[in-house]
Design an enzyme around this catalytic site. Structure first.
Site, PDB file in Angstrom:
ATOM      1  N   THR A   1       0.840  -1.197   0.000  1.00 22.69           N
ATOM      2  CA  THR A   1       0.000   0.000   0.000  1.00 22.69           C
ATOM      3  C   THR A   1       0.872   1.243   0.000  1.00 22.69           C
ATOM      4  OG1 THR A   1      -0.048   0.274   2.412  1.00 22.69           O
ATOM      5  CG2 THR A   1      -1.724  -1.160   1.432  1.00 22.69           C
ATOM      6  N   ASP A   2       0.325   2.338  -0.515  1.00 26.85           N
ATOM      7  CA  ASP A   2       0.942   3.627  -0.221  1.00 26.85           C
ATOM      8  C   ASP A   2       0.790   3.846   1.284  1.00 26.85           C
ATOM      9  OD1 ASP A   2       2.131   6.104  -0.441  1.00 26.85           O
ATOM     10  OD2 ASP A   2       0.904   6.738  -2.140  1.00 26.85           O
ATOM     11  N   TRP A   3       1.645   4.689   1.848  1.00 25.95           N
ATOM     12  CA  TRP A   3       1.714   4.811   3.306  1.00 25.95           C
ATOM     13  C   TRP A   3       0.399   5.350   3.869  1.00 25.95           C
ATOM     14  CZ3 TRP A   3       5.400   2.461   1.420  1.00 25.95           C
ATOM     15  CH2 TRP A   3       6.496   1.997   2.152  1.00 25.95           C
TER      16      TRP A   3
ATOM     17  N   GLY B   1      -2.433   3.930   3.192  1.00 28.55           N
ATOM     18  CA  GLY B   1      -3.423   3.789   2.129  1.00 28.55           C
ATOM     19  C   GLY B   1      -4.328   2.584   2.242  1.00 28.55           C
TER      20      GLY B   1
END
Length: 806
Positions: free
Chosen positions: A228-230, A232
């Site tokens: 995931t994006d941080w 996210g």
């Protein structure tokens, strides 16, 4: 599964623990089984491994690393080999800093020039972006670690990026927004993919079975890790079901419990978890092998020299009236502009690099042999008007033969988490330019910014050199081009419109509340301008040289094309030749031309070289929404070889057999798309394109606020405390901008204002958990005391549990 025996030794708790971070940048380890942590670090154009407490916003200084030109800059080189070399050096530096996964490159499309993160992305064209990304990935991974291509997918605005729902038709999704990722996966072989924050057609990207399983895993046969994006992750179990292995950063074990509960309740098959663990173990074990040998520091000077070479090859000469460039050595030069003293060389946000060294224009002037009569800043960097500085600059300009005027966008205008408000450069810089022109018309402007800008002032300059964001060695690289030591060969990887209103997405950017509609379909960038016959300032692929090139002898076969390029000038130089293809049939709407290949060649004066560009599986294809697969239309195709999308030098016609697929559209229902003039598409016609009703794009202000609503929506909250908090945040933002603290003001917008409530739990590393967040939402929704009691009670529970585990 490759690691079945090892996985069988794990407890369910251990398996679940591997699915989220140990801290902000590291994955979880299992010491008893010999499973080590991986370190992930930002690094699209340089390693950002922080020395102190980690954060995602770049507040704390990082270990020095080479700051290479940003992706938006390198794309102008049109040179895959150069991109691969940058990747190799990034990989070396990552190994030296014990980084397993380098979070880059970023390959989202430049749908709109105001996207605040465009400086991190290659192009408006998916083929160019994909090819350069694949080169970067090959270079990075040749050093034994993993690249991480991002942000998958359709992450094309920064405002409300963590919750905006992107509404796009399937064909446009495939042809424009996924093709670069497809090339990165299939040709680059990336080991890691980062899912985007946003939603796609109603589902968060990391939970989208269509995106993550049908396309990425099944169609592209991707067997690597998705992270995931941080912050996210929305629903952890749904993400895992879609095949999103790793959630970052840590949630202090909270989402691990959700995975365990889902398995115990039969909502998640443990075999699915095992698959994810297996892929993650493969990434851990293969990327840590390089650390088993003695590590070496990288050669700082060698890497700096490459950063300079990349900058030199990526600089674009946009205007050269009266051959004012290259500058003659006997010319007296006045250097004006704040960016000459303090270079604008990189973007802002998570990609900020602490450079190993930083070239300075004023210091490097002597080395070029140019005669400088002095320097004046001329303007305030962040837009404040200063008549005294302008007057001093004009006084200096009167004494010069040529003015070198350094202008552009500042660091807080182009930044992660925020979109630009306009395409203009600051007014105080334009006023200075007009004033200088009154006293001396011999002006060469040096532009520094990471994305397209409007240039109504271009008639006031004789020379215009665009350095983009050219990295730590960019200042010297620009001077070498100005002085003629280097012949410019950069060409624009994006179109420069005459004005922002000419952009087809200008009326649908950014999505302000619930969703953003991609009504323009596949007609972005040059695909729109060329098809709709809209004039532009500079076309895609444009760039001048100090020499001239002639194209000749085009030959087309079933496998590709051959043609000659001759350097007809008296200076050695490089030319980026571009292959465009246009289908001559009108049965299916398509852009007038699309980039399908390119080659960059070096030629000495008088030299001729034969250039070969092969056709590939993407040359003639289109995505058919009826058959739900790639098809080829039987037709004549126009083969175009150009120096830019608007400067076509050679043409031929080539017949291609089709796949015989049924037509995907009824022409009479999509008249705007068949014309290509998509600046004003009605909602009814857009619904015909996507095949369903468009969702309501505004917030429902009658409902209580929930996990995926943002702090900004507190302005509508029932709780007076929440409304007061919202007003406090907006006042703080206004006040900080007023007193000149624009970077801090930007942080408020990026990390607070547009943050969904769930982000408070996902980004605080376990300080706030979801039960505590439930209490916060009670407060927001008007139940202050009940919510406060809930927060305190859940906080005590969490602390007791933490002590018990200790």
């Amino acid at each position: 599964m490759k690691y079945k025996e090892l996985i069988n030794k794990m407890t369910l708790e251990e398996k679940a623990s591997l699915m989220s971070g140990k801290d902000f940048w590291q994955t979880q380890d299992i010491e008893r089984l010999g499973i080590n942590s991986m370190f992930l670090a930002d690094g699209p154009h340089g390693i950002r491994k922080q020395k102190e407490a980690a954060d995602h916003l770049g507040l704390n200084a990082s270990i020095p690393a080479t700051c290479f030109p940003t992706a938006a800059t390198v794309a102008n080189s049109w040179n895959e080999a150069l991109g691969e070399k940058v990747g190799e050096y990034l990989g070396e530096e990552a190994v030296a800093q014990k980084v397993n996964v380098l979070l880059g490159p970023g390959i989202n499309m430049k749908r709109n020039p105001l996207c605040g993160r465009n400086f991190e992305y290659f192009s408006e064209d998916p083929y160019l972006a994909g090819k350069l990304a694949a080169a970067y990935i090959s270079g990075i991974q040749s050093r034994g670690i993993s690249a991480c291509v991002k942000h998958f997918a359709v992450n094309n605005q920064e405002e409300r990026r963590m919750s905006i729902d992107t509404i796009v038709d399937e064909r446009t999704l495939r042809e424009i927004y996924l093709t670069a990722f497809e090339i990165a996966v299939k040709e680059g072989g990336t080991k890691t993919v980062m899912s985007a924050y946003n939603m796609l057609n109603g589902a968060y990207t990391n939970e989208s079975l269509h995106l993550m399983r049908t396309i990425l895993r099944d169609e592209w046969a991707y067997d690597g890790v998705v992270v995931t994006d941080w912050g996210g992750s929305n629903d952890r179990v749904s993400g895992l079901l879609a095949g999103n292995e790793l959630e970052m950063p840590t949630t202090a074990g909270e989402t691990n419990k959700e995975i365990i509960e889902a398995i115990n309740e039969g909502k998640l098959d443990e075999a699915r978890l095992d698959e994810c663990v297996d892929r993650l173990l493969e990434l851990i074990f293969t990327t840590e092998e390089v650390f088993n040998t003695p590590l070496r520091d990288f050669d700082v000077e060698e890497h700096h020299r490459l950063a300079q070479q990349v900058a030199e090859e990526s600089i674009v000469l946009l205007k050269n009236e009266d051959d004012i460039l290259p500058l003659r050595k006997d010319k007296k030069v006045a250097v004006i502009g704040d960016f000459a003293k303090e270079a604008r060389y990189q973007g802002a946000g998570s990609s900020i690099v602490n450079p190993t060294r930083l070239e300075n224009t004023l210091d490097a002037l002597e080395e070029t042999g140019l005669v400088s009569i002095g320097y004046e800043p001329g303007f305030e960097r962040y837009g404040k008007k200063n008549r005294k500085k302008m007057a001093k600059a004009c006084a200096l300009a009167k004494q010069a033969d040529v003015i070198l005027l350094y202008i552009g966008l500042d660091e807080v205008t182009e930044a992660e988490g925020l979109d630009r408000q306009s395409m203009a450069i600051p007014e105080n810089q334009i006023e200075l330019l007009h004033a200088l022109h009154e006293v001396n018309p011999n002006i060469v402007a040096v532009l520094s910014c990471g994305s397209a800008v409007e240039m109504p002032w271009i008639g006031k300059v004789k020379g215009l050199l665009h350095g983009y964001l050219s990295g730590q060695a960019g200042a010297k690289a620009i001077l070498r081009v100005l002085s003629g030591e280097v012949n410019p060969s950069g060409k624009l990887a994006e179109t420069y419109p005459l004005q922002y209103e000419d952009i087809p997405s200008s009326k649908q950017f950014p999505g302000k509340e619930v969703s953003v509609e991609y009504r323009e379909g596949p007609f972005i960038g040059y695909r729109y301008f060329d098809t709709a016959n809209v004039n532009v300032l500079f076309p895609f692929g444009y760039g001048l040289s100090y020499t001239t090139f002639v194209y000749s002898d085009l030959k087309v076969s079933k496998d590709g094309i051959h043609f000659n390029i001759t350097n007809t000038g008296d200076t050695a130089g490089m030319e980026a030749a571009q292959l465009y293809v246009g289908c001559q049939s009108e049965k299916i709407f398509r852009p007038k031309k699309e980039l399908k290949g390119f080659a960059k060649v070096f030629l000495s004066p008088g030299e001729t070289k034969t250039v070969t560009i092969s056709f590939d599986d993407k040359t003639f294809r289109y995505f058919n929404v009826n058959t739900n697969q790639w098809e080829i239309e039987e037709a004549d195709y126009k083969i175009m070889i150009g120096a830019s999308s608007a400067d076509i030098r050679l043409t031929a016609t080539h017949y291609v057999e089709g796949t015989g697929a049924p037509l995907p559209y009824e022409r009479e229902k999509l008249p705007t798309y068949y014309s290509g003039k998509v600046a004003k598409v009605s909602v009814e016609e857009f619904e015909q394109l996507i095949g369903r009703k468009v969702p309501v794009s505004t917030w429902d202000r009658t409902k209580p606020l929930g996990y995926n609503d943002t702090i900004a929506q507190c302005q509508y909250a029932k709780g007076c405390f929440a409304r007061f908090a919202f007003r406090s945040i907006t006042f703080a933002h206004w006040f900080l901008r007023k007193i000149g603290k624009r970077s801090t003001a930007n942080l408020i917008m990026m990390s607070v204002y547009h943050m969904p409530f769930r982000g408070i739990a996902r980004m605080t590393g376990g300080i706030v958990n979801m039960p505590m967040l439930d209490g916060m939402l009670m407060i927001v929704n008007g139940r202050f005391f009940k919510g406060l009691r809930h927060v305190l009670r859940e906080r005590k529970k969490m602390l007791r549990a933490t002590k018990g585990n200790d």
